[in-house]
Each structure stands twice: as structure tokens, then as C-alpha cells.
Design an enzyme around this catalytic site. Structure first.
Site, PDB file in Angstrom:
ATOM      1  N   GLU A 122       0.822  -1.219   0.000  1.00  0.00           N
ATOM      2  CA  GLU A 122       0.000   0.000   0.000  1.00  0.00           C
ATOM      3  C   GLU A 122       0.858   1.273   0.000  1.00  0.00           C
ATOM      4  O   GLU A 122       1.308   1.727   1.044  1.00  0.00           O
ATOM      5  CB  GLU A 122      -0.922   0.025   1.232  1.00  0.00           C
ATOM      6  CG  GLU A 122      -1.826   1.259   1.262  1.00  0.00           C
ATOM      7  CD  GLU A 122      -2.773   1.315   2.467  1.00  0.00           C
ATOM      8  OE1 GLU A 122      -2.671   0.452   3.352  1.00  0.00           O
ATOM      9  OE2 GLU A 122      -3.591   2.235   2.505  1.00  0.00           O
ATOM     10  N   LYS A 135      -2.437  -1.952  -3.188  1.00  0.00           N
ATOM     11  CA  LYS A 135      -3.503  -1.115  -2.611  1.00  0.00           C
ATOM     12  C   LYS A 135      -3.134   0.359  -2.810  1.00  0.00           C
ATOM     13  O   LYS A 135      -2.488   0.973  -1.963  1.00  0.00           O
ATOM     14  CB  LYS A 135      -3.670  -1.442  -1.126  1.00  0.00           C
ATOM     15  CG  LYS A 135      -4.724  -0.578  -0.424  1.00  0.00           C
ATOM     16  CD  LYS A 135      -5.068  -1.098   0.972  1.00  0.00           C
ATOM     17  CE  LYS A 135      -6.020  -0.148   1.682  1.00  0.00           C
ATOM     18  NZ  LYS A 135      -6.567  -0.683   2.927  1.00  0.00           N
TER      19      LYS A 135
HETATM   20  C1  5MM Z   1      -8.096   1.407   8.582  1.00  0.00           C
HETATM   21  O1  5MM Z   1      -7.011   2.340   8.653  1.00  0.00           O
HETATM   22  C2  5MM Z   1      -5.738   1.782   8.342  1.00  0.00           C
HETATM   23  C3  5MM Z   1      -4.763   1.988   9.466  1.00  0.00           C
HETATM   24  O2  5MM Z   1      -4.561   3.338   9.744  1.00  0.00           O
HETATM   25  P1  5MM Z   1      -3.643   3.805  11.011  1.00  0.00           P
HETATM   26  O3  5MM Z   1      -2.518   2.839  11.157  1.00  0.00           O
HETATM   27  O4  5MM Z   1      -3.186   5.184  10.572  1.00  0.00           O
HETATM   28  O5  5MM Z   1      -4.528   3.840  12.196  1.00  0.00           O
HETATM   29  C4  5MM Z   1      -5.245   2.370   7.002  1.00  0.00           C
HETATM   30  O6  5MM Z   1      -3.979   1.874   6.639  1.00  0.00           O
HETATM   31  C5  5MM Z   1      -6.215   1.969   5.951  1.00  0.00           C
HETATM   32  O7  5MM Z   1      -6.145   0.583   5.740  1.00  0.00           O
HETATM   33  C6  5MM Z   1      -5.945   2.655   4.634  1.00  0.00           C
HETATM   34  O8  5MM Z   1      -5.509   3.982   4.795  1.00  0.00           O
HETATM   35  C7  5MM Z   1      -7.225   2.710   3.810  1.00  0.00           C
HETATM   36  O9  5MM Z   1      -8.242   3.261   4.604  1.00  0.00           O
HETATM   37  P2  5MM Z   1      -9.249   4.310   3.962  1.00  0.00           P
HETATM   38  O10 5MM Z   1     -10.075   4.794   5.104  1.00  0.00           O
HETATM   39  O11 5MM Z   1      -8.394   5.383   3.339  1.00  0.00           O
HETATM   40  O12 5MM Z   1     -10.025   3.521   2.914  1.00  0.00           O
END
Ligand code: 5MM
Length: 331
Positions: free
Chosen positions: A178, A220
Site C-alpha cells: 500500500e 492497494k
Molecule cells: C483502517 O485504517 C488503516 C490503518 O490506519 P492507522 O494505522 O493510521 O490507524 C489504514 O492503513 C487503511 O487501511 C488505509 O488507509 C485505507 O483506509 P481508507 O479509510 O483510506 O479507505
């Protein structure tokens, strides 16, 4: 160490991204999850974080739309009310369990605000333990901002992603790779496109150099969009810009692409995916690996109240169904 033939990794990567299902990103760190709970008036604790994730995983029929769920270390080690661990319960519900293995970001010294994602120390041992406990896939997120990304920041994060991905495959775990270019700010579409090209170019150079089997990874990425504070453009324009970048930089053998939502409202994220999925010349399946776009409304509806669990689950399922419908054009 778990060893799986390359075909088994490719099989899992295809299961995650094909067939009109997608991935539920429920891997918020303890800090992020606690703050999201508190914003909804729910006191943050290991128990409330567990209760919320149980609400998500036990929504009836979730596996119709969801192929995999990404968990953080805390949830991965917790049990549902019925005593089953989250990874075991996920598998029994027809959903592959995944684990976020990066340990977050820190400033890249001397690079004016650019970030580097950490977590490689001891990763091999952690992956072996997660595999033994049922993990089918893992996730590592690099974070870029259009204003601070540089070739060095892209290379450094690409190198870390590649080392992570190679280690995952060595332990029979499919890596989700990602590289997220944030969409916060007021930048235009061209700036997002330029930053995403830089990030993806570095990532795939490093993945190839590290000998990662691209048929056994899931990419991703972000959609290529103007910043959230800039004037919006039609979803078809986002889809075209996103496809142009991916077509140029993502090798055809990559098993599948599962987009993050990036803070875009659910309907917009689904519209981007829908328009992208209709582009016929795509060589890879495309689907979603949304976090906020799937769960924010459900968390708000629940608000920590037992009596709202069933309604919140319906809200979650509705968003998952809409995202899966958007991905359905995928072969
Ligand atoms: C769910 O959030 C994931 C973890 O975030 P933190 O480690 O900052 O708490 C994050 O990696 C998430 O999987 C991705 O950003 C995609 O989430 P969104 O909300 O952008 O679809």
C-alpha cells in the site's frame, strides 16, 4: 516456517481481489481507533475496540461482499464473545484474515516532512507467528504527501515495502503493498498524478529488485484525485487519470488491485471504482480495500449502544454491497 508454493500465494491474492468481492480495512491502530470511538462518544478501551470489530465481522452475510478483513495486532489476538479468536472466526465466516504489520510512520530525517514507514526489525519472526495463527495476508502502508514526496522518499519507502513483501512471501503470506498518496489538501489532479507516478515507479522497481513474485501480491493504491479541498472532477476523469498511471507502472502479472478510499465519501469512492472497473483494457482485477468508506457510518450508527448493533450492521452491509457492485465489472 510455513512454506507455500507460488501458486498458493497467487490463489489467495486472486481470492482477495476477484469475483466481485473486496477487502474490509479494519486495522486502525489503537491510537486511531481510540480517537474515532471517542469522536462518537464511546469511551476507548480494549473492550470497546473489540466490541466494535465484533460488530463488523459478525454482520450477517458479510462474506457475500467481503473477501478479506485486515486486522491490527490487538484485534488479531482478541476473542469474540463466543470465545473464537478473530482470525478463526473470520475464516469460519468465509473471510480471509489479514494482519497489518507495519508499526507506523516517522519523519524521514532531512526530508522536510516526508515520512518513512517502520516495522522491518523482527518482521520475519512476527510473520511466522501470524501465519501459525491463521493469517492469510498482511498489509504495510507507506504514506506520501504531494508536497513532500521526493525520489529519495519514494525509493526509501519502496525499499521497505519490497523487503516486507519478500518476507511475507517467504512465510506463505500474501503481501498487500500500500503506497498511499494522501488526498488531503487543495492540490489539483495533475499534482496527484505526478506524485502517484513517482511512488508507484519506485515501489515496482524495488519489488522487482527484491525478487517479489508479482502474481502473489495485491496492490492497494489511492485513486488519483484532486485534493479533498480542491474543486472536484467527475468520477470518469478520476478513473481515466488513475488508469493512465496504473497502466504505465503496474505490471500485468500483479494479481489484483484493491483501492483505498482515502477519506472520500462512500458514494464518490464507489463511483471512482465503478468507472475504473468498466475500462475494458485493464489487465488486472480491480476492487476495494476501503476503511472509512465502509465503516464510518456504521460506527456513527452504533455509538456504543447494544440496541443499535443490528442497525449498524445493516449500514455496514449496505456500503459493502455498493462497493462490491462497483467492482462487479471485474472479470
Ligand atoms: C483502517 O485504517 C488503516 C490503518 O490506519 P492507522 O494505522 O493510521 O490507524 C489504514 O492503513 C487503511 O487501511 C488505509 O488507509 C485505507 O483506509 P481508507 O479509510 O483510506 O479507505
Amino acid at each position: 516456517m510455513t512454506t507455500l508454493p507460488a501458486t498458493a500465494l497467487a490463489d489467495v491474492a486472486q481470492q482477495l481481489t476477484s469475483g466481485g468481492r473486496g477487502i474490509l480495512a479494519a486495522d486502525e491502530s489503537i491510537k486511531t481507533m481510540s480517537s474515532r470511538l471517542e469522536q462518537e462518544g464511546v469511551p476507548a478501551s480494549a473492550t470497546s475496540r473489540r466490541d466494535y470489530r465484533e460488530l463488523l465481522l459478525t454482520a450477517d452475510g458479510l462474506s457475500e461482499w467481503i473477501s478479506g478483513i485486515i486486522l491490527c495486532d490487538e484485534t488479531f489476538g482478541q476473542d469474540l464473545a463466543d470465545g473464537r479468536s478473530f482470525p478463526i472466526a473470520a475464516r469460519e465466516r468465509g473471510i480471509l484474515p489479514g494482519i497489518k504489520v507495519d508499526t507506523g510512520t516517522t519523519a524521514l530525517p532531512g526530508y522536510g516532512g516526508a515520512l518513512i514507514t517502520e516495522g522491518l526489525d523482527g518482521l520475519g519472526g512476527r510473520l511466522a507467528a501470524y501465519a501459525d495463527r491463521g493469517a492469510a495476508f498482511a498489509k504495510w502502508r507507506a504514506v506520501f504527501d504531494v508536497h513532500t514526496i521526493t525520489p529519495y522518499a519514494a525509493d526509501a519507502n519502496g525499499h521497505a515495502l519490497a523487503r516486507y513483501a519478500a518476507l511475507c512471501q517467504q512465510h506463505g503470506i500474501v503481501p498487500i503493498v500500500e503506497p498511499e498518496v494522501l488526498c488531503t489538501g487543495d492540490h489539483d489532479l495533475a499534482a496527484a498524478e505526478k506524485a502517484t507516478r513517482l511512488a508507484l515507479s519506485a515501489v515496482f522497481t524495488e519489488l522487482v529488485d527484491a525478487g517479489v513474485d508479482l502474481t502473489g501480491i495485491v496492490l492497494k493504491p489511492n485513486f488519483v484525485t484532486p485534493g479533498l479541498d480542491a474543486a472536484a472532477v467527475p468520477p470518469a476523469e478520476v478513473a481515466a487519470a488513475t488508469f493512465a498511471v496504473l497502466r504505465d507502472l503496474v505490471p500485468a502479472e500483479v494479481a489484483g488491485i484493491a483501492f483505498l478510499s482515502g477519506g472520500h465519501p462512500t458514494a464518490r469512492a464507489c463511483a471512482f471504482l465503478n468507472d475504473l472497473a468498466t475500462i475494458d483494457e485493464r489487465p488486472w482485477p480491480v476492487t476495494f480495500s476501503f476503511g472509512r468508506a465502509l465503516v464510518s457510518a456504521a460506527l456513527h450508527t452504533w455509538g456504543g449502544s447494544d440496541s443499535e448493533v443490528a442497525v449498524a450492521q445493516q449500514v455496514l452491509l449496505e456500503n459493502c454491497r455498493n462497493a462490491a457492485d462497483a467492482a462487479e465489472h471485474t472479470a
